[in-house]
Design a protein around this motif. Structure first.
Motif, mmCIF file in Angstrom:
data_model
loop_
_atom_site.group_PDB
_atom_site.id
_atom_site.type_symbol
_atom_site.label_atom_id
_atom_site.label_comp_id
_atom_site.label_asym_id
_atom_site.label_seq_id
_atom_site.Cartn_x
_atom_site.Cartn_y
_atom_site.Cartn_z
ATOM 1 N N ASN A 10 -3.177 35.938 17.053
ATOM 2 C CA ASN A 10 -4.199 34.926 16.785
ATOM 3 C C ASN A 10 -4.326 33.972 17.961
ATOM 4 O OD1 ASN A 10 -2.347 32.598 16.478
ATOM 5 N ND2 ASN A 10 -1.702 33.608 14.584
ATOM 6 N N ALA A 11 -5.402 33.226 17.957
ATOM 7 C CA ALA A 11 -5.588 32.094 18.873
ATOM 8 C C ALA A 11 -5.202 30.832 18.126
ATOM 9 C CB ALA A 11 -7.045 32.028 19.332
ATOM 10 N N ALA A 12 -4.502 29.932 18.789
ATOM 11 C CA ALA A 12 -4.006 28.742 18.103
ATOM 12 C C ALA A 12 -4.052 27.533 19.024
ATOM 13 C CB ALA A 12 -2.565 28.967 17.618
ATOM 14 N N GLY A 13 -4.119 26.371 18.404
ATOM 15 C CA GLY A 13 -4.028 25.123 19.150
ATOM 16 C C GLY A 13 -2.574 24.745 19.335
ATOM 17 N N GLY A 14 -2.234 24.288 20.514
ATOM 18 C CA GLY A 14 -0.854 23.903 20.806
ATOM 19 C C GLY A 14 -0.551 22.492 20.341
ATOM 20 N N LEU A 15 0.389 22.349 19.416
ATOM 21 C CA LEU A 15 0.848 21.036 18.952
ATOM 22 C C LEU A 15 2.096 20.591 19.698
ATOM 23 C CD1 LEU A 15 0.489 21.663 15.109
ATOM 24 C CD2 LEU A 15 -0.987 20.186 16.489
ATOM 25 N N LEU B 169 5.921 33.837 16.433
ATOM 26 C CA LEU B 169 6.110 33.013 15.239
ATOM 27 C C LEU B 169 7.418 33.363 14.549
ATOM 28 C CD1 LEU B 169 2.531 32.971 13.683
ATOM 29 C CD2 LEU B 169 3.498 31.559 15.503
ATOM 30 N N ASN B 170 8.164 32.332 14.136
ATOM 31 C CA ASN B 170 9.385 32.550 13.355
ATOM 32 C C ASN B 170 9.318 31.883 11.985
ATOM 33 O OD1 ASN B 170 9.883 29.826 13.879
ATOM 34 N ND2 ASN B 170 11.336 30.250 15.539
ATOM 35 N N ASP B 171 8.199 31.196 11.708
ATOM 36 C CA ASP B 171 8.030 30.550 10.403
ATOM 37 C C ASP B 171 6.598 30.031 10.333
ATOM 38 O OD1 ASP B 171 8.646 29.599 7.881
ATOM 39 O OD2 ASP B 171 10.462 28.567 8.508
ATOM 40 N N HIS B 172 6.185 29.610 9.143
ATOM 41 C CA HIS B 172 4.849 29.031 9.029
ATOM 42 C C HIS B 172 4.830 27.940 7.958
ATOM 43 C CE1 HIS B 172 4.113 32.364 5.902
ATOM 44 N NE2 HIS B 172 3.946 31.250 5.233
ATOM 45 N N ILE B 173 3.777 27.127 8.032
ATOM 46 C CA ILE B 173 3.477 26.122 7.015
ATOM 47 C C ILE B 173 2.114 26.480 6.452
ATOM 48 C CG2 ILE B 173 3.067 23.682 6.540
ATOM 49 C CD1 ILE B 173 4.827 23.058 9.015
ATOM 50 N N SER C 104 1.646 34.313 37.930
ATOM 51 C CA SER C 104 1.495 33.994 36.514
ATOM 52 C C SER C 104 2.469 32.890 36.095
ATOM 53 C CB SER C 104 1.749 35.236 35.653
ATOM 54 O OG SER C 104 1.695 34.904 34.273
ATOM 55 N N THR C 105 1.947 31.905 35.394
ATOM 56 C CA THR C 105 2.783 30.820 34.860
ATOM 57 C C THR C 105 2.894 30.898 33.340
ATOM 58 O OG1 THR C 105 0.859 29.333 34.725
ATOM 59 C CG2 THR C 105 2.155 29.286 36.769
ATOM 60 N N ARG C 106 2.382 31.974 32.770
ATOM 61 C CA ARG C 106 2.403 32.122 31.318
ATOM 62 C C ARG C 106 3.841 32.243 30.810
ATOM 63 N NH1 ARG C 106 -2.015 33.486 29.391
ATOM 64 N NH2 ARG C 106 -2.559 34.986 31.025
ATOM 65 N N ARG C 107 4.161 31.497 29.750
ATOM 66 C CA ARG C 107 5.505 31.534 29.177
ATOM 67 C C ARG C 107 5.455 32.060 27.741
ATOM 68 N NH1 ARG C 107 7.258 25.527 29.427
ATOM 69 N NH2 ARG C 107 5.035 25.320 28.906
ATOM 70 N N LEU C 108 6.603 32.547 27.296
ATOM 71 C CA LEU C 108 6.737 33.026 25.923
ATOM 72 C C LEU C 108 7.681 32.089 25.178
ATOM 73 C CD1 LEU C 108 6.137 35.269 23.816
ATOM 74 C CD2 LEU C 108 8.200 36.420 24.636
ATOM 75 N N HIS C 109 7.201 31.537 24.079
ATOM 76 C CA HIS C 109 7.992 30.617 23.256
ATOM 77 C C HIS C 109 8.234 31.258 21.887
ATOM 78 C CE1 HIS C 109 6.819 27.430 26.130
ATOM 79 N NE2 HIS C 109 5.592 27.907 26.017
ATOM 80 N N GLU C 110 8.931 30.529 21.038
ATOM 81 C CA GLU C 110 9.076 30.909 19.645
ATOM 82 C C GLU C 110 8.924 29.646 18.814
ATOM 83 O OE1 GLU C 110 12.372 33.075 16.795
ATOM 84 O OE2 GLU C 110 11.918 33.951 18.747
ATOM 85 N N GLY C 111 8.080 29.708 17.764
ATOM 86 C CA GLY C 111 7.844 28.484 17.022
ATOM 87 C C GLY C 111 7.185 28.688 15.677
ATOM 88 N N SER D 174 4.406 16.376 12.982
ATOM 89 C CA SER D 174 5.525 15.705 12.303
ATOM 90 C C SER D 174 6.147 16.600 11.237
ATOM 91 C CB SER D 174 5.058 14.385 11.673
ATOM 92 O OG SER D 174 4.238 14.617 10.540
ATOM 93 N N PHE D 175 5.383 17.568 10.727
ATOM 94 C CA PHE D 175 5.895 18.530 9.755
ATOM 95 C C PHE D 175 6.750 19.607 10.413
ATOM 96 C CE2 PHE D 175 2.352 18.087 6.304
ATOM 97 C CZ PHE D 175 2.831 16.815 6.010
ATOM 98 N N GLY D 176 6.708 19.685 11.736
ATOM 99 C CA GLY D 176 7.490 20.695 12.442
ATOM 100 C C GLY D 176 6.685 21.850 12.988
#
Length: 211
Positions: free
Chosen positions: A13-18, A30-34, A85-92, A113-115
């Protein structure tokens, strides 16, 4: 997909970065969702349960397959992304909202604030149904824009008194989400996402003996 014998899915998916550490163009496993819509009662599993697919009350604490996440991190390191390339891989954590409007500044601050690390309008309902069917899930978000977390200018701010209408528009639109920006970020990241998913599929097929 369950009827067809699908055992594993990869969703994107495309997502906004918080998360302020994320940049436009970064990828997030993704390792979890709200599921805000689900908490409000709009849930894909409401209604009579299809017992042949899964239990009435499925757990989602293991929604995002740990083995697939581990493999994705390992394979990312072997990707040929070019020296510039400066693209990074995160987990969140992904926050699911209804859309189609982008989130307000106050909503972005609340979600952070919810995480939540990223926010978007898709993916979670499909993941819930997949897990209800005991299908393994790997989910990837592309950060296509940075969500605005700081509060907007106040009408009683001394700094804007006497400003022209043009200056006021610039002040309030700073950081405004732009759909064209989202599409462009997706196009730029397409090759890396395709490479990673291709490597992952081949890795799963070669080691798990699935078809």
């Amino acid at each position: 997909m369950k009827r067809l014998g699908v055992e594993t899915i990869v969703v994107t998916n495309a997502a906004g970065g918080l998360n302020p550490d994320y940049s436009v163009g970064d990828l997030v496993i993704l390792n979890d969702h709200i599921n805000l819509a689900g908490l409000a009662g709009i849930h894909p599993l409401r209604g009579p349960n299809a017992d042949d697919f899964g239990t009435r009350f499925p757990a989602l604490s293991d929604a995002y397959d740990l083995d697939l996440r581990r493999r994705a991190h390992q394979l990312w390191k072997s990707l040929d992304r070019g020296t510039e390339s400066t693209r990074r891989l995160h987990e969140g954590v992904y926050a699911f909202v209804g859309g189609p409007s982008y989130e307000t500044r106050a909503e972005c601050r609340m979600l952070r604030s919810f995480g939540a690390d990223v926010v978007g309008m898709s993916t979670v309902p499909e993941i819930i149904v997949a897990r209800h069917c005991n299908i393994r899930v790997l989910a990837l978000s592309l950060v296509t824009n940075n969500a605005v977390l700081e509060a907007g200018p106040r009408g009683d701010d001394i700094a804007i008194q006497g400003s022209s209408a043009q200056d006021l528009d610039k002040a309030i639109e700073k950081g405004k989400a732009n759909h064209e920006e989202v599409l462009a970020a997706g196009q730029n990241a397409a090759a890396d996402v395709q490479q990673l998913v291709g490597l992952l599929v081949r890795d799963v097929l070669s080691t798990d003996h699935v078809h």
